[in-house]
Design a protein around this motif. Structure first.
Motif, PDB file in Angstrom:
ATOM      1  N   VAL A  48       0.849  -1.182   0.000  1.00  0.00           N
ATOM      2  CA  VAL A  48       0.000   0.000   0.000  1.00  0.00           C
ATOM      3  C   VAL A  48       0.889   1.238   0.000  1.00  0.00           C
ATOM      4  O   VAL A  48       1.803   1.345   0.807  1.00  0.00           O
ATOM      5  N   LYS A  96       5.190   1.758  13.958  1.00  0.00           N
ATOM      6  CA  LYS A  96       4.484   2.433  12.879  1.00  0.00           C
ATOM      7  C   LYS A  96       4.441   3.932  13.151  1.00  0.00           C
ATOM      8  O   LYS A  96       4.101   4.364  14.261  1.00  0.00           O
ATOM      9  N   ALA A 138      -1.162   9.473   5.123  1.00  0.00           N
ATOM     10  CA  ALA A 138      -1.082   8.248   5.912  1.00  0.00           C
ATOM     11  C   ALA A 138       0.052   7.399   5.339  1.00  0.00           C
ATOM     12  O   ALA A 138      -0.121   6.720   4.326  1.00  0.00           O
ATOM     13  N   ASP A 165       7.267   5.347   6.864  1.00  0.00           N
ATOM     14  CA  ASP A 165       6.117   4.674   7.465  1.00  0.00           C
ATOM     15  C   ASP A 165       6.452   4.008   8.792  1.00  0.00           C
ATOM     16  O   ASP A 165       5.578   3.779   9.617  1.00  0.00           O
ATOM     17  N   LYS A 166       7.748   3.676   9.029  1.00  0.00           N
ATOM     18  CA  LYS A 166       8.137   2.978  10.260  1.00  0.00           C
ATOM     19  C   LYS A 166       9.481   3.500  10.736  1.00  0.00           C
ATOM     20  O   LYS A 166      10.261   4.078   9.982  1.00  0.00           O
ATOM     21  N   GLU A 175       2.440   4.595   4.263  1.00  0.00           N
ATOM     22  CA  GLU A 175       2.422   3.144   4.190  1.00  0.00           C
ATOM     23  C   GLU A 175       3.724   2.588   3.631  1.00  0.00           C
ATOM     24  O   GLU A 175       4.022   1.418   3.787  1.00  0.00           O
ATOM     25  N   THR A 176       4.493   3.419   2.955  1.00  0.00           N
ATOM     26  CA  THR A 176       5.848   3.084   2.514  1.00  0.00           C
ATOM     27  C   THR A 176       6.676   4.349   2.601  1.00  0.00           C
ATOM     28  O   THR A 176       6.151   5.448   2.765  1.00  0.00           O
ATOM     29  N   SER A 199       1.696   5.450   0.236  1.00  0.00           N
ATOM     30  CA  SER A 199       1.237   6.520   1.125  1.00  0.00           C
ATOM     31  C   SER A 199      -0.065   7.086   0.588  1.00  0.00           C
ATOM     32  O   SER A 199      -0.149   7.501  -0.564  1.00  0.00           O
ATOM     33  N   CYS A 200      -1.092   7.103   1.425  1.00  0.00           N
ATOM     34  CA  CYS A 200      -2.393   7.600   1.002  1.00  0.00           C
ATOM     35  C   CYS A 200      -2.525   9.071   1.349  1.00  0.00           C
ATOM     36  O   CYS A 200      -2.162   9.496   2.444  1.00  0.00           O
ATOM     37  N   ASN A 208       0.202   9.562  11.102  1.00  0.00           N
ATOM     38  CA  ASN A 208      -0.080  10.402   9.945  1.00  0.00           C
ATOM     39  C   ASN A 208       0.629  11.749  10.052  1.00  0.00           C
ATOM     40  O   ASN A 208       0.922  12.228  11.156  1.00  0.00           O
TER      41      ASN A 208
END
Length: 327
Positions: free
Chosen positions: A22, A159, A52, A149-150, A54-55, A24-25, A162
């Protein structure tokens, strides 16, 4: 969040080429925008952004707005970017960074189009029906954002939360009333726009501008002060008039009435863009003695020979009443 044509918020999707990953949103949490404003007036809008992660990813923020072409937002708008929790990524917060217009020579890496053309092609023109000529205007940040993301703390992978930011937009509306949908979008310049690999957010909200026929300024004044009267003729029978004259009635000293009813140099209004304006000192305007006590003022507008008269339709066709402001 409910999606509709009038307030549409779309989010990024899974990357189809990498079904287990997924990206990054990007979201709009809110667009704080008035539904209407006067023509030739300043508007302030705040777009609330949320990433958000995610990578891992990096790139400059690309922010775009769909607006009437006549507003010339590329020259007329100021956009300021402020982050609220970029520090969680280990970076300093960004405070009031000015976004700059995207150079015409820069292109979207996904499709090779100029950025404005890419937003028009990929996102479209919202609910606008073509009655108002619209355009996408594009800006970008000077900051290259580095989003992770992490992170690992004491050997434990955590994690990251946002990242939020606000884009504050200021501009002046055009001289002609319009009814349209304003559009908003943002992405990274490293990713660009593509529906089946979506890493951008978009939103559309309705907006209209209107003319207020009669206004006064400043916001606080008394009958003994100098103040301005502004007349916008665009929706009246005086639309297109080259000359407009201010007429009216002063009620004073226990109900006496003094009127200005004919055109002359003293009551001719000055042109101010698409409006007419006149600064007056009421006692002088109505030829009253210095010790007169004004109790009420009302005004109306005429052409040079008095054959066209504009009064307050919302007040039964009487003059526009001017009340004293609270001190």
């Amino acid at each position: 969040m409910k999606s509709s044509l009038k307030n549409r918020i779309l989010f990024c999707l899974l990357v189809t080429a990498l079904p287990l990953l997924v990206v990054s949103c990007l979201f709009f949490d809110n667009i704080i925008q008035p539904e209407s404003a006067l023509v030739d007036s300043e508007v302030e809008i705040t777009a609330q952004l949320r990433v958000a992660p995610e990578t891992n990813g990096e790139g400059r923020l690309v922010f775009a707005m769909l607006a009437p072409k006549a507003w010339n937002l590329k020259e007329n708008a100021t956009l300021l970017l402020t982050t609220t929790d970029y520090a969680n990524q280990g970076h300093s917060e960004i405070v009031n960074e000015t976004l700059t217009p995207m150079p015409d020579t820069e292109t979207d890496p996904k499709n090779g189009m100029a950025w404005s053309a890419s937003f028009a092609s990929v996102i479209g023109m919202g609910g606008n029906d073509g009655s108002v000529e619209m355009e996408w205007i594009v800006w970008r940040s000077s900051t290259i954002f580095d989003i992770w993301d992490k992170k690992t703390v004491d050997g434990v992978e955590q994690k990251l939360p946002n990242v939020h930011a606000n884009v504050k937009i200021r501009f002046t509306t055009g001289a002609t009333p319009v009814k349209c949908e304003l559009g908003y979008s943002y992405c990274y310049d490293t990713y660009g726009l593509q529906r089946d690999d979506q890493r951008f957010a978009e939103a559309f909200k309705p907006f209209e501008t209107y003319e207020q026929v009669f206004t006064t300024s400043p916001s606080v004044f008394r009958y003994g002060d100098i103040f301005a009267i502004t007349f916008s003729p665009g929706s009246t029978d005086l639309k297109g008039a080259s000359e407009v004259y201010l007429c009216g009635t002063a009620v004073h000293d226990g109900g006496q009435r003094t009127e200005v009813t004919t055109a002359g140099d003293k009551n001719r209004m000055s042109v101010s863009g698409s409006r007419f304006e006149k600064y007056i000192y009421p006692k002088d305007f109505f030829g009253l003695p210095s010790d007169a006590v004004i109790e009420e003022l009302s005004f109306y507008f005429t052409n040079a020979d008095g054959t066209i008269v504009v009064k307050d339709d919302e007040n039964g066709g009487e003059g526009f009443f001017v009340g004293q402001s609270a001190e």
